[in-house]
Design an enzyme around this catalytic site. Sequence first.
Site, PDB file in Angstrom:
ATOM      1  CG  ASP A 124      -1.999   1.037   1.183  1.00 18.14           C
ATOM      2  OD1 ASP A 124      -2.188   1.623   0.115  1.00 18.14           O
ATOM      3  OD2 ASP A 124      -2.656   1.257   2.215  1.00 18.14           O
ATOM      4  CD  GLU A 166      -8.626   6.270  -4.904  1.00 20.29           C
ATOM      5  OE1 GLU A 166      -9.594   6.692  -4.247  1.00 20.29           O
ATOM      6  OE2 GLU A 166      -7.668   5.678  -4.393  1.00 20.29           O
ATOM      7  CE  LYS A 204      -7.448   2.187  -4.177  1.00 16.03           C
ATOM      8  NZ  LYS A 204      -6.373   2.534  -3.201  1.00 16.03           N
ATOM      9  CB  THR A 260     -10.961   2.231  -2.451  1.00 16.85           C
ATOM     10  OG1 THR A 260     -10.173   2.473  -1.282  1.00 16.85           O
ATOM     11  CG2 THR A 260     -11.304   3.548  -3.130  1.00 16.85           C
ATOM     12  CG  PHE A 281     -10.531   1.673   4.225  1.00 22.07           C
ATOM     13  CD1 PHE A 281     -10.405   0.953   3.054  1.00 22.07           C
ATOM     14  CD2 PHE A 281     -10.088   2.984   4.237  1.00 22.07           C
ATOM     15  CE1 PHE A 281      -9.858   1.526   1.910  1.00 22.07           C
ATOM     16  CE2 PHE A 281      -9.542   3.570   3.099  1.00 22.07           C
ATOM     17  CZ  PHE A 281      -9.422   2.844   1.936  1.00 22.07           C
TER      18      PHE A 281
END
Length: 315
Positions: A18, A93, A129, A153, A175
């Site tokens: 990440d 993203e 994303k 996400t 998350f």
Amino acid sequence: MSASKLDQLKSMTVVVSDTGDIDSIRAYSPQDCTTNPTLILKAAQMPAYAYLVDEAVDWGRKHARTAGEVTDRLAVNVGVELSKIVPGRVSTEVDADLSFDTQAMIVKARALIADYQSRGVGRERILIKLASTWEGIRAAEVLQKEGIDCNLTLQFSLAQAVACGAAGVFLISPFVGRILDWHVKAEGKTFTAEDDPGVQSVRKIYAYYKTHGIRTVVMGASFRNTGEIEALAGCDRLTIAPALLDALSKDTGTLERRLSPDSVSDSQPKLIFDEKAFRWALNEDQMATEKLAEGIRAFAKDLRTLREMVAKRLG
């Protein structure tokens, strides 16, 4: 010598890095890697990656492009470099400020994929994303049918996960740490890895998917400590920041598998959400509503900062 917990984790879970830090990814040999506007901004400010920023800015000047177009190119520049290191997927993203515009997200995703393909990186290596808004999920549904795999996400609730599974999304990123943050602040107490509400949320989603035969990949994200990671050992994928990868690589204790498709069961019946039901379920979940909005705002803020930095360079 005993295997590190990182090596043990890799034997049961696909480990994803990440970060946008290319050197960190080389150090820990993850299968995949994922970025977001915050990580791209950090990478853009590191001297080691100035050449990626320079290329994007030079391209922008040459072709009279906007700051937004240049930041898109920078994101792909970083992604192309990452694709040379990891054997699997790179997540890139879509702009956070498009999170409530289905058509705009689709257009941007197609443009990102086209840019990758023009540089020899096929769509099978990329995950787009998108924020787990109703609009983001609908965009992913269209993109998936076009063969563009998506990573949804900013996921904080079962309702979001159920809607993503029904839309045929390739992968979700529930998350963990941000859910924990909310509960620590709201309840004023500390949690162990076992009663960590973020860990419990991912376990619930994982069990629901496996029980109902949903093929969408579950990738736990946003960890605050290694205890959360260990409590999800065996999850389909886990995306982990370099500092926590380092801690796991130095720990030679035994890592127990906690999640397995063969050992989960969920009494929750299969759920169906239309738009009204989805929005109501999200509204009724105060934590998920607040963290989704907060996450979009934070990514949008960092994206604006990145665009401003690029605009100054463009002159």
